[in-house]
Design a protein around this motif. Structure first.
Motif, PDB file in Angstrom:
ATOM      1  N   PRO A  68      50.594  20.215  26.662  1.00 28.36           N
ATOM      2  CA  PRO A  68      49.573  21.038  28.145  1.00 28.36           C
ATOM      3  C   PRO A  68      48.528  21.476  27.850  1.00 28.36           C
ATOM      4  O   PRO A  68      47.651  20.687  28.965  1.00 28.36           O
ATOM      5  N   GLY A  69      48.016  22.053  27.026  1.00 23.99           N
ATOM      6  CA  GLY A  69      46.378  22.048  26.471  1.00 23.99           C
ATOM      7  C   GLY A  69      45.457  20.632  25.863  1.00 23.99           C
ATOM      8  O   GLY A  69      44.110  20.500  26.850  1.00 23.99           O
ATOM      9  N   ALA A  70      46.084  20.158  25.801  1.00 23.79           N
ATOM     10  CA  ALA A  70      45.250  19.099  25.891  1.00 23.79           C
ATOM     11  C   ALA A  70      45.277  18.041  26.798  1.00 23.79           C
ATOM     12  O   ALA A  70      44.270  17.691  27.030  1.00 23.79           O
ATOM     13  N   LEU A  71      46.713  18.000  27.362  1.00 22.03           N
ATOM     14  CA  LEU A  71      46.695  17.208  28.390  1.00 22.03           C
ATOM     15  C   LEU A  71      45.417  18.052  29.887  1.00 22.03           C
ATOM     16  O   LEU A  71      44.245  16.924  30.969  1.00 22.03           O
ATOM     17  N   GLN A  72      45.459  19.235  29.456  1.00 25.44           N
ATOM     18  CA  GLN A  72      43.924  19.879  30.720  1.00 25.44           C
ATOM     19  C   GLN A  72      42.586  19.553  30.258  1.00 25.44           C
ATOM     20  O   GLN A  72      42.246  19.085  30.998  1.00 25.44           O
ATOM     21  N   ARG A  73      42.147  19.189  29.206  1.00 27.19           N
ATOM     22  CA  ARG A  73      41.409  19.476  28.929  1.00 27.19           C
ATOM     23  C   ARG A  73      40.972  17.835  28.731  1.00 27.19           C
ATOM     24  O   ARG A  73      39.815  17.210  29.211  1.00 27.19           O
ATOM     25  N   ILE A  74      41.605  16.527  29.005  1.00 30.48           N
ATOM     26  CA  ILE A  74      41.575  15.378  29.291  1.00 30.48           C
ATOM     27  C   ILE A  74      41.496  15.568  31.103  1.00 30.48           C
ATOM     28  O   ILE A  74      40.601  14.752  31.359  1.00 30.48           O
ATOM     29  N   LEU A  75      42.397  16.078  31.645  1.00 35.42           N
ATOM     30  CA  LEU A  75      42.040  16.229  33.245  1.00 35.42           C
ATOM     31  C   LEU A  75      40.054  17.296  33.245  1.00 35.42           C
ATOM     32  O   LEU A  75      39.826  16.189  33.982  1.00 35.42           O
ATOM     33  N   GLU A  76      40.385  18.084  32.377  1.00 34.71           N
ATOM     34  CA  GLU A  76      38.472  18.299  33.274  1.00 34.71           C
ATOM     35  C   GLU A  76      37.334  17.552  32.463  1.00 34.71           C
ATOM     36  O   GLU A  76      36.117  17.736  32.527  1.00 34.71           O
TER      37      GLU A  76
END
Length: 310
Positions: free
Chosen positions: A110-118
């Motif tokens: 989840p944290g990795a996906l958020q970083r990709i989105l941002e």
């Protein structure tokens, strides 16, 4: 920090047999919260959470801004091959036994996906090996390998006997069980097992390593990325198997000639924390060198940690 636009369509590349449903549910749950879409190849929707978009397998990469590989190193390699030359980055999630190539563990997704989105990630390019010169079983004129190309002995058909030439100049002869040509990223795989060097994935080079050499060239050779490499099977060679990233692509008979060149920036890997990934990879490789089974390794843990895992 990446300068790529934030992706809103993320494609899932699945391990062919492993259960990926719970991890895919994390991806879909995150996507719904962020207004993003999750895309899978047609036929894979029944293996993942509800709410994904199906597209034709050949259109998966072009439909996405990023791919998430759910599996081990083999799944990651498949995602890189599918996206070769497109610039679409791949994030690897480790559901395998080793996972040297992948970036994150499932709990970190989840944290990795958020970083990709941002856009808070970097993208590292990876070279590939382009193999030509023989007719492949799938009818294609060439194949791409991100780990290695191997000319491997088939049991009962004699050893590999191949002449190496570089830019048209003869270099020497291999007589061995297999001749392995590896990328820097693939240097930790088959080439490593055959005694080849570990090469930083940020370098551009090709490693040629013999497995179980009988005579001729018996040491690994490191070549420049501009070198055009060719291996010609000699008359005393057995029938070999051409393996591309571990997949058997064609039989090779005496007289055949395989050509290999490097393609720079063929694949792109999402990197969130390179230092952490490098430390994990070194630990995983060192554990592979231990003559112990996984359950035996647990005996090395302190008792309180061992009980916590039970």
């Amino acid at each position: 920090m990446s300068d790529r636009p934030s992706p809103h369509r993320i494609g899932l590349v699945l391990h062919p047999t492993r259960d990926v449903r719970s991890v895919s549910e994390e991806v879909v749950r995150w996507a719904r919260q962020e207004g993003a879409e999750v895309v899978v190849a047609a036929g894979d929707a029944d293996r993942v959470a509800d709410g994904v978009v199906e597209v034709a397998p050949d259109h998966l990469v072009e439909a996405c801004s990023a791919l998430v590989s759910l599996g081990g190193d083999g799944t990651m390699l498949g995602a890189l091959r599918a996206s070769a030359g497109t610039g679409v980055p791949v994030l690897g999630v480790n559901l395998g036994r080793v996972g040297v190539l992948v970036e994150v563990e499932p709990a970190e997704l989840p944290g990795a996906l958020q970083r990709i989105l941002e856009g808070r990630f970097s993208v590292e390019s990876r070279p590939a090996l382009r193999v030509t010169g023989v007719d492949l079983d799938d009818g294609s004129p060439s194949a791409v390998a991100f780990n290695d190309v191997a000319l491997s002995r088939c049991p009962g058909d004699g050893i590999a006997s191949a002449a190496l030439s570089i830019d048209g100049q003869g270099y020497g002869v291999y007589r061995c069980d297999a001749v392995i040509v590896a990328t820097p990223m693939g240097s930790t795989a088959y080439s490593y097992a055959a005694g080849g060097p570990v090469v930083s994935p940020t370098l551009s080079a090709m490693v040629v390593a013999p497995a179980s050499p009988w005579s001729g060239i018996s040491r690994p050779v490191v070549l420049a990325p501009e070198d055009r490499l060719a291996l010609e099977l000699l008359p005393d060679s057995g029938v070999l198997a051409l393996e591309v990233d571990g997949r058997v692509m064609a039989p090779l008979e005496p007289g055949m000639r395989v050509e290999v060149v490097e393609e720079r920036d063929a694949g792109h890997v999402v990197r969130l924390d390179r230092a952490l990934h490098d430390r994990r990879s070194r630990v995983k490789l060192s554990l592979l060198d231990l003559p112990l089974l996984p359950d035996e390794l647990r005996e090395l843990l302190p008792r309180e940690l061992g009980r916590a895992e039970d």
